[in-house]
Design an enzyme around this catalytic site. Sequence first.
Site, mmCIF file in Angstrom:
data_model
loop_
_atom_site.group_PDB
_atom_site.id
_atom_site.type_symbol
_atom_site.label_atom_id
_atom_site.label_comp_id
_atom_site.label_asym_id
_atom_site.label_seq_id
_atom_site.Cartn_x
_atom_site.Cartn_y
_atom_site.Cartn_z
ATOM 1 N N LYS A 1 1.172 -1.094 -0.026
ATOM 2 C CA LYS A 1 0.045 0.097 0.154
ATOM 3 C C LYS A 1 0.942 1.196 -0.019
ATOM 4 O O LYS A 1 1.238 1.985 1.204
ATOM 5 C CB LYS A 1 -1.022 0.041 1.240
ATOM 6 C CG LYS A 1 -1.984 0.901 1.170
ATOM 7 C CD LYS A 1 -2.978 0.785 1.911
ATOM 8 C CE LYS A 1 -4.303 1.812 2.253
ATOM 9 N NZ LYS A 1 -5.079 2.166 1.108
HETATM 10 N N1 PMP Z 1 -7.646 -1.676 -3.088
HETATM 11 C C1 PMP Z 1 -7.084 -0.344 -3.023
HETATM 12 C C2 PMP Z 1 -6.453 0.065 -3.985
HETATM 13 C C3 PMP Z 1 -7.146 0.214 -2.076
HETATM 14 O O1 PMP Z 1 -6.777 1.610 -1.696
HETATM 15 C C4 PMP Z 1 -7.974 -0.113 -0.848
HETATM 16 C C5 PMP Z 1 -8.068 0.682 0.489
HETATM 17 N N2 PMP Z 1 -7.154 0.450 1.382
HETATM 18 C C6 PMP Z 1 -8.440 -1.552 -0.983
HETATM 19 C C7 PMP Z 1 -8.458 -2.336 -2.169
HETATM 20 C C8 PMP Z 1 -9.304 -2.254 0.235
HETATM 21 O O2 PMP Z 1 -8.398 -2.440 1.200
HETATM 22 P P1 PMP Z 1 -8.914 -2.538 2.681
HETATM 23 O O3 PMP Z 1 -10.206 -3.346 2.464
HETATM 24 O O4 PMP Z 1 -7.741 -3.180 3.459
HETATM 25 O O5 PMP Z 1 -9.026 -1.224 3.201
#
Ligand code: PMP
Length: 301
Positions: A153
């Site tokens: 991320k």
């Molecule tokens: N894909 C992307 C590109 C994101 O930015 C996010 C948000 N963090 C998600 C998927 C979903 O991740 P999460 O459920 O861990 O928030």
Amino acid sequence: MAFEKADKIWMNGKYVNWDEAKVHVLTHALHYGSAIFEGIRSYQTKTSPAIFRLEDHLKRLYDSCKIYRMTIPYSMDDLKKAIVELIKINKLEDCYIRPLVYRGYHHLGVDPTSCPIEVSIAVYKWGKYLENTTACVSTWFRIAPNTLPSMAKCAANYMNSQLIKLEAREHGYGEGIALDVSGHVSEGSGENIFIVRDSTLITPPYGASILPGVTRNTVITLALEMGYKVIEENIPREALYIANEVFFTGTAAEISPVTSIDKVKIGCGEPGPLTSKIRDKYNKLVRDEEEDKHKWLTLVK
Ligand code: PMP
């Protein structure tokens, strides 16, 4: 919507005033995207605020940093304690939590190794990010394997996300859905995606350039417990249009039904029954109105 300011931000071990949480313009991350972050939510429950899946988010933060050879100068326990304390100090109930690890100020150049690793954590009130939404398939592909790692991320990945989101908005859609380089469905600009066909949930696998979402994992776990079949497999674009239901998942977006894609109505153009059931279960779980059997809640006490 502008920030609703909180009182304090945690920066490198110190609680500083919101307006004083600043960095130098020559900070490495500002120039080269060298920052890793998390997005976590805390929800008010009957007894106290509760952070949803804090350890899983922190695990992903450390994993993302490991991919980029960034050693966080704090233990996971230190960050966990700092987050709990910060919510208490700011007297917040429902809030969004944004830990950030970035390469700081020392020298500019693509080689980042001499720049210090800085860490900050901000918490603030943030309402809904997405609700029932329209979407389009983006002309921008998701980042290809061997270019930027989608499992990290990293701030840099979000330039791709911004292109997807901007294009969707310019054309009047709520969100964009990106395909991966092989043309399979990948994810939204900041959410994972699920389709429902004949009571089966289908979601793209890690290989489709997705971020391994914590909410995605929550939905898979809940759906299996509710007796639904879940498949992780490549999804061709056309499967989106003929799905009974489509929804996005994410910490910010929570469970957001997609009512149309490229102006093609999905199902009857309303949140579908399976999406609604999973969304209800999720909403109860995060507010501690269901048994927390996976120990996903960290109570802020
Ligand atoms: N894909 C992307 C590109 C994101 O930015 C996010 C948000 N963090 C998600 C998927 C979903 O991740 P999460 O459920 O861990 O928030």
